[in-house]
Design a protein around this motif. Structure first.
Motif, PDB file in Angstrom:
ATOM      1  N   PHE A  68      -6.312 -20.566 -77.229  1.00 55.72           N
ATOM      2  CA  PHE A  68      -5.433 -21.682 -77.584  1.00 55.72           C
ATOM      3  C   PHE A  68      -6.071 -22.978 -77.084  1.00 55.72           C
ATOM      4  CE2 PHE A  68      -2.730 -17.991 -77.478  1.00 55.72           C
ATOM      5  CZ  PHE A  68      -1.859 -18.188 -78.537  1.00 55.72           C
ATOM      6  N   ASP A  69      -6.366 -23.866 -78.010  1.00 61.66           N
ATOM      7  CA  ASP A  69      -6.951 -25.164 -77.672  1.00 61.66           C
ATOM      8  C   ASP A  69      -5.819 -26.183 -77.564  1.00 61.66           C
ATOM      9  OD1 ASP A  69      -8.325 -27.506 -77.409  1.00 61.66           O
ATOM     10  OD2 ASP A  69      -9.621 -27.230 -79.154  1.00 61.66           O
ATOM     11  N   LEU A  70      -5.630 -26.717 -76.359  1.00 60.18           N
ATOM     12  CA  LEU A  70      -4.527 -27.656 -76.105  1.00 60.18           C
ATOM     13  C   LEU A  70      -5.020 -29.094 -75.993  1.00 60.18           C
ATOM     14  CD1 LEU A  70      -2.533 -25.569 -73.473  1.00 60.18           C
ATOM     15  CD2 LEU A  70      -2.441 -25.473 -75.962  1.00 60.18           C
ATOM     16  N   GLY A  71      -6.245 -29.350 -76.450  1.00 61.76           N
ATOM     17  CA  GLY A  71      -6.749 -30.715 -76.447  1.00 61.76           C
ATOM     18  C   GLY A  71      -5.869 -31.626 -77.289  1.00 61.76           C
ATOM     19  N   GLY A  72      -5.594 -32.795 -76.771  1.00 58.79           N
ATOM     20  CA  GLY A  72      -4.704 -33.713 -77.474  1.00 58.79           C
ATOM     21  C   GLY A  72      -3.233 -33.458 -77.215  1.00 58.79           C
ATOM     22  N   ARG A  73      -2.929 -32.461 -76.363  1.00 58.85           N
ATOM     23  CA  ARG A  73      -1.528 -32.177 -76.023  1.00 58.85           C
ATOM     24  C   ARG A  73      -1.355 -32.238 -74.507  1.00 58.85           C
ATOM     25  NH1 ARG A  73       1.825 -29.483 -79.410  1.00 58.85           N
ATOM     26  NH2 ARG A  73       3.344 -30.111 -77.823  1.00 58.85           N
ATOM     27  N   PRO A  74      -1.380 -33.444 -73.936  1.00 57.97           N
ATOM     28  CA  PRO A  74      -1.227 -33.556 -72.467  1.00 57.97           C
ATOM     29  C   PRO A  74       0.099 -32.990 -71.970  1.00 57.97           C
ATOM     30  CG  PRO A  74      -1.030 -35.710 -73.535  1.00 57.97           C
ATOM     31  CD  PRO A  74      -1.537 -34.764 -74.581  1.00 57.97           C
ATOM     32  N   ASP A  75       1.151 -33.016 -72.816  1.00 65.53           N
ATOM     33  CA  ASP A  75       2.429 -32.459 -72.399  1.00 65.53           C
ATOM     34  C   ASP A  75       2.332 -30.957 -72.174  1.00 65.53           C
ATOM     35  OD1 ASP A  75       1.916 -32.213 -75.158  1.00 65.53           O
ATOM     36  OD2 ASP A  75       4.038 -31.886 -75.607  1.00 65.53           O
ATOM     37  N   LEU A  76       1.613 -30.277 -73.087  1.00 63.20           N
ATOM     38  CA  LEU A  76       1.449 -28.831 -72.921  1.00 63.20           C
ATOM     39  C   LEU A  76       0.527 -28.504 -71.756  1.00 63.20           C
ATOM     40  CD1 LEU A  76       1.200 -27.254 -76.503  1.00 63.20           C
ATOM     41  CD2 LEU A  76       3.003 -27.016 -74.803  1.00 63.20           C
ATOM     42  N   LEU A  77      -0.528 -29.287 -71.580  1.00 62.89           N
ATOM     43  CA  LEU A  77      -1.424 -29.052 -70.445  1.00 62.89           C
ATOM     44  C   LEU A  77      -0.671 -29.168 -69.131  1.00 62.89           C
ATOM     45  CD1 LEU A  77      -4.585 -31.036 -71.663  1.00 62.89           C
ATOM     46  CD2 LEU A  77      -4.408 -28.558 -71.380  1.00 62.89           C
ATOM     47  N   GLU A  78       0.199 -30.161 -69.025  1.00 62.87           N
ATOM     48  CA  GLU A  78       0.982 -30.337 -67.808  1.00 62.87           C
ATOM     49  C   GLU A  78       1.941 -29.165 -67.608  1.00 62.87           C
ATOM     50  OE1 GLU A  78       4.198 -33.519 -65.875  1.00 62.87           O
ATOM     51  OE2 GLU A  78       3.184 -33.961 -67.772  1.00 62.87           O
ATOM     52  N   ALA A  79       2.573 -28.725 -68.714  1.00 57.70           N
ATOM     53  CA  ALA A  79       3.514 -27.604 -68.611  1.00 57.70           C
ATOM     54  C   ALA A  79       2.808 -26.309 -68.227  1.00 57.70           C
ATOM     55  CB  ALA A  79       4.255 -27.432 -69.947  1.00 57.70           C
ATOM     56  N   VAL A  80       1.598 -26.099 -68.761  1.00 55.78           N
ATOM     57  CA  VAL A  80       0.831 -24.899 -68.421  1.00 55.78           C
ATOM     58  C   VAL A  80       0.451 -24.924 -66.944  1.00 55.78           C
ATOM     59  CG1 VAL A  80      -1.365 -23.706 -68.789  1.00 55.78           C
ATOM     60  CG2 VAL A  80      -0.009 -24.451 -70.752  1.00 55.78           C
ATOM     61  N   ARG A  81       0.016 -26.075 -66.455  1.00 54.61           N
ATOM     62  CA  ARG A  81      -0.348 -26.174 -65.032  1.00 54.61           C
ATOM     63  C   ARG A  81       0.875 -25.939 -64.145  1.00 54.61           C
ATOM     64  NH1 ARG A  81      -3.662 -30.679 -67.083  1.00 54.61           N
ATOM     65  NH2 ARG A  81      -5.844 -30.015 -67.001  1.00 54.61           N
ATOM     66  N   ALA A  82       2.061 -26.301 -64.630  1.00 58.19           N
ATOM     67  CA  ALA A  82       3.268 -26.065 -63.850  1.00 58.19           C
ATOM     68  C   ALA A  82       3.527 -24.576 -63.659  1.00 58.19           C
ATOM     69  CB  ALA A  82       4.475 -26.723 -64.531  1.00 58.19           C
ATOM     70  N   LEU A  83       2.932 -23.733 -64.517  1.00 59.10           N
ATOM     71  CA  LEU A  83       3.040 -22.278 -64.373  1.00 59.10           C
ATOM     72  C   LEU A  83       1.940 -21.730 -63.473  1.00 59.10           C
ATOM     73  CD1 LEU A  83       3.790 -21.244 -68.085  1.00 59.10           C
ATOM     74  CD2 LEU A  83       5.417 -21.540 -66.208  1.00 59.10           C
ATOM     75  N   GLU A  84       1.200 -22.631 -62.808  1.00 53.19           N
ATOM     76  CA  GLU A  84       0.085 -22.260 -61.928  1.00 53.19           C
ATOM     77  C   GLU A  84      -1.040 -21.600 -62.716  1.00 53.19           C
ATOM     78  OE1 GLU A  84       1.625 -19.949 -58.726  1.00 53.19           O
ATOM     79  OE2 GLU A  84       2.715 -21.631 -57.840  1.00 53.19           O
ATOM     80  N   ILE A  85      -1.232 -22.086 -63.939  1.00 54.02           N
ATOM     81  CA  ILE A  85      -2.340 -21.656 -64.788  1.00 54.02           C
ATOM     82  C   ILE A  85      -3.179 -22.888 -65.082  1.00 54.02           C
ATOM     83  CG2 ILE A  85      -2.992 -20.752 -67.053  1.00 54.02           C
ATOM     84  CD1 ILE A  85      -0.363 -19.150 -67.016  1.00 54.02           C
ATOM     85  N   GLU A  86      -4.454 -22.823 -64.750  1.00 51.30           N
ATOM     86  CA  GLU A  86      -5.327 -23.977 -64.941  1.00 51.30           C
ATOM     87  C   GLU A  86      -6.138 -23.798 -66.225  1.00 51.30           C
ATOM     88  OE1 GLU A  86      -6.765 -27.619 -64.553  1.00 51.30           O
ATOM     89  OE2 GLU A  86      -5.273 -26.712 -63.188  1.00 51.30           O
ATOM     90  N   PRO A  87      -5.901 -24.655 -67.247  1.00 53.31           N
ATOM     91  CA  PRO A  87      -6.710 -24.566 -68.472  1.00 53.31           C
ATOM     92  C   PRO A  87      -8.183 -24.841 -68.169  1.00 53.31           C
ATOM     93  CG  PRO A  87      -4.745 -25.913 -68.804  1.00 53.31           C
ATOM     94  CD  PRO A  87      -4.861 -25.690 -67.329  1.00 53.31           C
ATOM     95  N   GLU A  88      -9.041 -24.221 -68.938  1.00 56.75           N
ATOM     96  CA  GLU A  88     -10.480 -24.429 -68.810  1.00 56.75           C
ATOM     97  C   GLU A  88     -10.959 -25.202 -70.030  1.00 56.75           C
ATOM     98  OE1 GLU A  88     -12.345 -20.674 -68.257  1.00 56.75           O
ATOM     99  OE2 GLU A  88     -11.378 -20.291 -66.314  1.00 56.75           O
ATOM    100  N   GLU A  89     -11.409 -26.437 -69.770  1.00 55.48           N
ATOM    101  CA  GLU A  89     -11.821 -27.332 -70.852  1.00 55.48           C
ATOM    102  C   GLU A  89     -10.708 -27.458 -71.891  1.00 55.48           C
ATOM    103  OE1 GLU A  89     -15.523 -25.971 -72.376  1.00 55.48           O
ATOM    104  OE2 GLU A  89     -16.641 -26.459 -70.553  1.00 55.48           O
TER     105      GLU A  89
END
Length: 578
Positions: A68-89
């Motif tokens: 799943f490429d979440l580039g361009g979706r800072p809201d989703l990146l923030e929500a994913v990090r809130a689950l203690e999951i760090e996106p890679e690139e």
């Protein structure tokens, strides 16, 4: 968006690799070819239950993996990090592995995660509509989120939820402080006595350790005096001491030097040694005298240590704990409120805050109610275009309690809401969960989602059986709605209807084949003539002719050119193909 999907060793699949388009991806194929397997694999990535029967016969393990490429979706990146999951690139790679012994595991970016955590991640990434467990808009909380976002009150509701959490926390803190005040009030006399005792003790940081060291030093002093006395007596002038022997040796050597002049150096050295012994004896005597003059406060020291030991035993703590207890008792005595006026003022402020919170909740509910009619009209208009001529979707609001009836000890919860669907006139509305048909449910969800796709949080929308029981103009409208929706969010759709398949920006065909007596499901991306042939098959089934191929080209050209409808001949054929 879901950029690629890999499936291996599941059901009839040996290995499938798919690369998806950011817009509308359609999957077609004959009945039983395995189209639902693709969406079922996506559902596994979202945390749905993994049955060992998913494994391909003869395989010990299988997996599905998606990027799943979440580039361009800072809201989703923030929500994913809130689950203690760090996106890679800005990417999240989700993998689900199944084994023949019934075990399965989930990995995100190579790290094992709990299924509960995977489901929370799946809620952010994909909304799957059809006969699947993972359907966000079947959940009352998701319906409330969606409607409140549409009505423009989601931020206000979120702020109210924070206020309510803060009120609940203040209530808890106030109860704890009042309980402590009541304990302090009952124990005030004992508290003050303990404080006076600890204050009178005048404890100093590090005092116990220093006293123990001093006590040990005093205990060693007697041994030191005995050693000094023995050394002094061994050097003293009395008979048998070192000084007497050296003195006699010096006299004999001086007498020898008077007769043998070249032995004078020995006499000088002996006399020098005698002087050194006398000096050492005098120094030892001085140290001994000073040690004897030093007072021996051992009794005082033992008394002090006994006091400290008694305080430690009484309060069941160590010496640093005594220091902390003294400071704590001092702070409590300073803050002690004999009448509890501070707590009363806090309680009054909290009650006022709860009243204001209730007013704001009522205002939120009123705004929801005012906007409900417009929402229902907009959805009904979209439902009619999608084949529900007499259907309606209504908002069932949970009425807020009268503020006068709300318990003073707890703020009222923010009322919820529920989407209720009435497929035909004269029938009572029912919860969306009670819609029996997956196709009906998919189209209802499509109507609702199309209202505000640009605000939808999820990255991918998946529709299964959205074409069930429709054709002709309704099928064309469904296809157009899906394509419009896909301009804002990635969409995956399984369809049997050519009017929908023609709108796909990427078209996949699911095929089943047999080799050496073993059946396998595969997927291929269609372009050019291959896609025309598949649209022709959808139009005419097994009776593909040059006429149906021409109709397929007309249908694809009409969609590509942005025409509102395909040619009448293509539409009639599409309707027959449905």
């Amino acid at each position: 968006m879901l950029t690629w999907l890999s499936i291996q060793g599941l059901a009839l699949v040996d290995r499938i690799e798919l690369s998806f388009d950011p817009a509308l991806n359609v999957l077609t194929g004959e009945t039983g070819a395995g189209k639902s397997l693709i969406l079922g694999s996506v559902a596994l990535l979202l945390g749905e239950r993994a049955d060992p029967d998913w494994l391909r016969a003869g395989e010990d393990r299988g997996f599905v993996e998606g990027n799943f490429d979440l580039g361009g979706r800072p809201d989703l990146l923030e929500a994913v990090r809130a689950l203690e999951i760090e996106p890679e690139e800005n990417c999240v790679i989700v993998r689900r592995e199944l084994t023949g012994d019934g075990r399965n595991r989930a990995l995100v970016n190579g790290r094992t995660v709990l299924i509960s955590q995977l489901r929370k991640l799946g809620d952010l990434l994909v909304d799957l509509h059809g006969q699947h467990e993972h359907q966000l808009l079947l959940r009352a909380e998701s319906q409330a989120d969606f409607y409140d976002a549409w009505a423009g009150v989601l931020e206000a509701r979120t702020a109210l939820e924070r206020d309510r959490a803060a009120i609940v926390e203040e209530e808890r803190a106030l109860r704890a402080d009042r309980a402590a005040w009541e304990r302090d009030r009952a124990d005030e006399e004992r508290l003050r006595e303990d404080l006076a005792e600890l204050s009178d003790a005048s404890l100093e940081t590090g005092e116990e350790e220093r006293l123990n060291e001093e006590r040990e030093r005093l205990r060693q002093r007697e041994r030191m005096l005995e050693s000094l006395r023995t050394a002094r007596e061994s050097l003293a002038a009395e008979e048998g001491a070192a000084e007497g022997f050296v003195r006699r040796a010096a006299r004999m050597l001086r007498s020898l030097a008077s007769t043998v002049p070249d032995q004078g150096a020995l006499a000088d050295q002996a006399e020098s040694l005698l002087d050194s012994l006398r000096d050492l004896a005098a120094r030892i005597e001085g140290v001994e005298a000073r040690a004897l003059e030093e007072p021996l406060p051992l009794d005082q020291l033992e008394t002090r240590l006994d006091l400290i030991h008694r305080l430690k035993r009484k309060h069941r703590t160590d010496f640093p704990g005594l220091m902390e207890l003294r400071d704590s008792l001092w702070a409590r005595s300073r803050a002690f409120d004999p009448g509890g006026q501070g707590l009363d003022s806090r309680d009054a402020a909290l009650q006022q805050r709860m009243v204001e919170f209730g007013r704001e909740v009522d205002a939120l509910v009123d705004k929801r109610r005012r906007e409900a009619a417009r929402f229902e009209r907009d959805v009904e208009a979209r439902l009619q275009k999608l084949g529900f001529q007499k259907a309606s979707l209504s908002i069932a609001l949970v009425e807020s309690d009268d503020p006068r009836n709300r318990p003073a000890i707890d703020p009222a919860a923010i009322p919820g809401l529920e989407f209720q669907f009435r497929p035909n006139a004269g029938e009572p509305p029912r919860s969306l969960r009670r819609i029996a048909s997956g196709g009906e449910l998919s189209r209802v969800m499509l109507a609702v989602k199309s209202l505000m796709a640009e605000r939808d949080r999820v990255a991918v929308l998946v529709f299964d059986e959205v074409d069930q029981g429709i054709g002709g103009a309704v099928g064309e409208e469904v296809g157009r709605t899906l394509r419009a929706l896909a301009s804002r969010r990635q969409v995956l759709c399984i369809t049997h209807l050519p009017l929908i398949a023609a709108h796909g920006t990427r078209h996949f065909e699911v095929v089943k084949s047999s080799t050496r007596g073993r059946t396998t499901t595969g997927v291929r991306m269609l372009t050019g003539k291959d896609r025309e042939e598949e649209i022709s098959r959808l139009l005419a089934g097994a009776r593909v002719t040059e006429t149906t191929r021409r109709q397929a080209r007309e249908l694809l050209d009409a969609v590509r050119d942005g025409a509102s409808v395909p040619s009448p001949r293509a539409r009639r054929a599409a309707s027959r193909g449905a």
